[in-house]
Design a protein around this motif. Structure first.
Motif, short mmCIF file in Angstrom:
data_model
loop_
_atom_site.label_atom_id
_atom_site.label_comp_id
_atom_site.label_asym_id
_atom_site.label_seq_id
_atom_site.Cartn_x
_atom_site.Cartn_y
_atom_site.Cartn_z
N ALA A 112 0.91 -1.41 -0.10
CA ALA A 112 -0.16 -0.17 0.09
C ALA A 112 0.57 1.06 0.13
O ALA A 112 0.44 2.25 -0.96
CB ALA A 112 -0.52 0.15 0.96
N TYR A 113 2.33 1.55 0.87
CA TYR A 113 2.74 1.95 0.71
C TYR A 113 3.72 2.58 -0.16
O TYR A 113 3.60 3.61 -1.45
CB TYR A 113 3.99 2.24 1.36
N LEU A 114 3.87 1.68 -1.35
CA LEU A 114 4.92 2.23 -1.99
C LEU A 114 3.66 2.19 -3.77
O LEU A 114 4.22 3.53 -4.24
CB LEU A 114 5.40 1.07 -2.86
N ASP A 115 2.34 1.93 -3.35
CA ASP A 115 1.82 1.83 -4.38
C ASP A 115 1.03 3.42 -4.39
O ASP A 115 0.58 4.21 -5.14
CB ASP A 115 0.63 1.51 -4.03
N ALA A 116 1.26 4.01 -3.01
CA ALA A 116 0.60 5.51 -2.99
C ALA A 116 1.85 6.40 -2.99
O ALA A 116 1.71 8.16 -3.44
CB ALA A 116 0.85 5.81 -1.62
N LEU A 117 3.00 5.83 -3.14
CA LEU A 117 3.79 6.21 -3.58
C LEU A 117 4.30 6.47 -5.63
O LEU A 117 4.99 6.94 -5.96
CB LEU A 117 5.44 5.96 -3.25
N ASP A 118 3.05 5.07 -5.97
CA ASP A 118 3.54 5.21 -7.29
C ASP A 118 4.54 4.87 -7.83
O ASP A 118 5.37 4.98 -8.81
CB ASP A 118 3.16 7.00 -8.42
N VAL A 119 5.38 3.33 -7.11
CA VAL A 119 6.63 2.73 -7.54
C VAL A 119 6.07 1.75 -7.98
O VAL A 119 5.25 1.50 -8.52
CB VAL A 119 6.91 2.23 -5.77
N THR A 120 7.61 1.91 -9.45
CA THR A 120 7.21 0.63 -9.92
C THR A 120 7.71 -1.12 -9.79
O THR A 120 8.78 -0.43 -9.28
CB THR A 120 8.06 0.88 -11.42
N PHE A 121 6.71 -1.90 -9.20
CA PHE A 121 7.57 -2.80 -8.74
C PHE A 121 8.69 -4.00 -9.82
O PHE A 121 7.95 -4.10 -10.64
CB PHE A 121 6.18 -3.91 -8.18
N ASP A 122 9.60 -3.49 -9.68
CA ASP A 122 10.88 -3.82 -10.90
C ASP A 122 11.99 -4.28 -10.07
O ASP A 122 12.03 -4.11 -9.03
CB ASP A 122 11.14 -3.07 -12.11
N ALA A 123 12.61 -5.36 -11.31
CA ALA A 123 14.53 -5.33 -10.79
C ALA A 123 15.21 -4.31 -9.58
O ALA A 123 16.12 -4.74 -8.93
CB ALA A 123 14.78 -6.51 -11.95
N ARG A 124 14.90 -3.81 -10.98
CA ARG A 124 15.58 -2.19 -10.51
C ARG A 124 15.93 -1.47 -8.88
O ARG A 124 16.50 -1.40 -7.76
CB ARG A 124 15.85 -0.71 -11.14
N LEU A 125 14.61 -2.31 -8.41
CA LEU A 125 14.15 -1.56 -7.22
C LEU A 125 13.94 -2.12 -6.00
O LEU A 125 14.54 -2.14 -5.19
CB LEU A 125 12.40 -1.35 -7.38
N ALA A 126 13.94 -3.48 -6.51
CA ALA A 126 14.32 -4.53 -5.42
C ALA A 126 16.30 -4.98 -5.51
O ALA A 126 16.57 -4.71 -4.16
CB ALA A 126 14.38 -6.32 -5.82
N TYR A 127 16.74 -4.11 -6.70
CA TYR A 127 18.48 -3.76 -6.79
C TYR A 127 18.91 -2.78 -6.03
O TYR A 127 19.59 -2.57 -4.51
CB TYR A 127 19.38 -4.26 -7.60
N GLY A 128 18.03 -1.26 -5.85
CA GLY A 128 17.88 -0.89 -5.04
C GLY A 128 18.06 -0.87 -3.63
O GLY A 128 18.68 -0.48 -2.36
N PHE A 129 16.61 -1.66 -3.58
CA PHE A 129 16.89 -2.26 -1.18
C PHE A 129 18.31 -3.12 -1.48
O PHE A 129 18.29 -3.00 -0.10
CB PHE A 129 15.86 -2.31 -1.57
N ALA A 130 18.89 -3.67 -1.61
CA ALA A 130 20.08 -4.48 -1.50
C ALA A 130 21.05 -4.07 -0.63
O ALA A 130 21.10 -4.61 0.27
CB ALA A 130 20.33 -4.91 -2.57
N PRO A 131 21.39 -2.22 -0.56
CA PRO A 131 22.40 -2.43 0.38
C PRO A 131 21.77 -1.74 1.97
O PRO A 131 22.72 -1.99 2.35
CB PRO A 131 22.96 -0.80 -0.27
N ILE A 132 20.85 -0.87 1.59
CA ILE A 132 19.93 -1.43 3.06
C ILE A 132 19.74 -2.50 3.41
O ILE A 132 20.44 -2.80 5.25
CB ILE A 132 18.25 -0.81 2.95
N ILE A 133 19.62 -3.66 2.91
CA ILE A 133 19.32 -4.80 3.81
C ILE A 133 20.92 -5.15 3.93
O ILE A 133 21.07 -5.94 4.70
CB ILE A 133 19.12 -5.57 2.67
N VAL A 134 22.10 -5.14 3.16
CA VAL A 134 22.97 -5.15 3.60
C VAL A 134 23.79 -4.92 4.87
O VAL A 134 24.40 -5.23 6.22
CB VAL A 134 24.23 -5.72 2.24
#
Length: 348
Positions: A112-134
Motif C-alpha cells: 500500500a505504501y509503495l502504491d501510494a508513492l506510485d513506485v514501479t515494482f521491478d528488478a531495479r527497485l529490488a536491487y536498490g533495496f539490496a544495500p540497505i539490507i546489507v
C-alpha cells in the motif's frame, strides 16, 4: 546475467487501489485512511487488550520469555530473569514463528505504501533495496562484536527490523520527492542511502578487524561470497537448458544468491570454525544429520523449489504480490549471509 530492461514489464497502471470484499461486508479500500488506521492500530489494540486482561500470560510468559527477554539477554550476553521467568539469547520456535508472521503481515502495508508513492515494482527497485539490507546485516554483526555501546539493543532481532524498516520508509519517501523533482529515480535514491550506510558499517567492521581483532580471517567473506556466487552462476547456466524463461529473472537470481550466501556462511562456520546453525530449524536439521552442509543443502532445495514455482507462476500471479514474494526470499537470506561472514571473519 540478464538485463533489467528484459524483465521490467510491470505497467504503472497495475498499481491501482484494490478493494477486499467479503460476504459479510466491505473492508475499507486498501491504502485509504480508514484502512491504514485498521491496519496499524488493529494489532496494537489487540495486544493492548490482551495485556490488560491476561498480563502474566501475555507479557511474562510470551513477550518476555520468548520475544523481549532474548533481546535483553543478547545485549547482556547472558541469560536474564524477570518475575522468576528466565530468558536466554537467540532464536526459539516461538519468536521464529512470530517474526515470520510479522513479516507476512508487513507485506500488505509495504504494498500500500509503495502504491501510494506510485513506485514501479521491478528488478531495479529490488536491487536498490539490496544495500540497505546489507547494511542491516552488517549492523547486526557490529552489535555481535560489541561496537555499538548503549545502542546495541536497537540492532538485535527484532528491534533491528524496525530500524531498517524506518530507514527504508524514509528513504522511499525522500526518493519519491526527488523523483517528482526530476533529480533521481527511487531505486537510485534508496540505493544511495543504503550504499552509504552499508559501506560505513562494513568498513567499520574491517577497520576493527585490522586494528583490534586478534584473529582476522579475511578468507571467510571471500569464500562465503564465492560459494554463493558460484552456485548462483551454475543455476543461471543450468536455467538456460529449461523451457521456463523466468528462471533467469534478476529478482529470482537475487533470491537464490541471498539464501545461498546465508547457507554458505553456515557451511563454512560449521565445517571449519566450530560454529552451529543459529536458526531453530536449521540447527535441528544439523543436530539430526550431523552434516556440516545441511543448512546449505536445505536452503538450496527449498529456495530452488520456491524459485521454480515463482518462475512458473510469473504470468498468472498478480505482479505486485509476485515481486514481494520473490524479493523477501532474498531479503531474508542476504543480511544473514553478511552478518555471519563478518562475525566469523572477526572471530566472534
Amino acid at each position: 546475467m540478464g538485463t533489467f530492461e528484459e524483465y521490467d514489464v510491470a505497467p504503472r497502471g497495475e498499481h491501482g487501489v484494490s478493494t477486499a470484499r467479503h460476504a459479510w461486508g466491505t473492508l475499507p479500500d486498501t491504502g485509504s485512511r480508514e484502512w491504514w488506521l485498521l491496519y496499524l492500530l488493529g494489532p496494537v489494540l489487540l495486544i493492548g487488550v490482551a495485556l490488560l486482561v491476561f498480563p502474566t500470560l501475555v507479557y511474562d510468559r510470551f513477550v518476555w520469555q520468548y520475544l523481549w527477554g532474548p533481546v535483553v539477554a543478547d545485549a547482556a550476553s547472558q541469560p536474564v530473569t524477570h518475575e522468576g521467568i528466565r530468558a536466554v539469547r537467540g532464536y526459539n520456535a516461538v519468536n521464529t514463528v512470530t517474526y515470520l508472521a510479522a513479516v507476512l503481515y508487513s507485506l500488505p502495508g509495504l504494498r500500500a505504501y509503495l502504491d501510494a508513492l506510485d513506485v514501479t515494482f521491478d528488478a531495479r527497485l529490488a536491487y536498490g533495496f539490496a544495500p540497505i539490507i546489507v547494511a542491516g546485516g552488517a549492523m547486526r554483526a557490529l552489535e555481535d562484536i560489541g561496537l555499538l555501546g548503549e545502542y546495541d539493543v536497537l540492532f538485535i532481532t527484532p528491534s533491528i527490523y524496525f530500524v531498517v524498516t524506518a530507514v527504508t520508509v524514509l528513504a522511499l519517501g525522500a526518493g519519491a520527492l526527488a523523483r517528482d523533482r526530476g533529480l533521481v529515480t527511487i531505486p537510485q535514491a534508496i540505493g544511495a542511502v543504503g550504499a552509504v550506510w552499508a559501506i560505513g558499517a562494513v568498513g567499520w567492521a574491517f577497520l576493527y578487524g585490522a586494528t583490534m581483532a586478534v584473529s582476522l580471517r579475511l578468507w571467510v567473506p571471500v569464500v562465503t561470497t564465492g560459494i554463493a556466487l558460484g552456485v548462483t552462476g551454475v543455476y543461471y547456466w543450468g536455467a538456460g537448458f529449461v523451457d521456463t524463461p523466468h528462471l533467469r529473472h534478476p529478482l529470482l537470481l537475487l533470491a537464490i544468491f541471498g539464501q545461498l550466501w546465508d547457507g554458505a556462511q553456515s557451511l563454512v562456520g560449521v565445517a571449519f570454525l566450530g560454529y552451529s546453525p543459529k536458526l531453530v530449524l536449521t540447527n535441528l536439521v544439523y543436530q539430526a544429520t550431523g552434516f556440516a552442509g545441511s543448512t546449505f543443502v536445505l536452503k538450496l532445495l527449498v529456495t530452488g523449489g520456491i524459485v521454480w514455482y515463482l518462475a512458473e507462476a510469473r504470468e498468472e500471479m498478480n505482479h505486485t504480490w509476485w515481486w514481494l514474494m520473490a524479493f523477501f526470499i532474498g531479503a531474508i537470506g542476504l543480511p544473514m549471509g553478511v552478518r555471519g561472514s563478518l562475525r566469523m571473519m572477526l572471530g566472534v
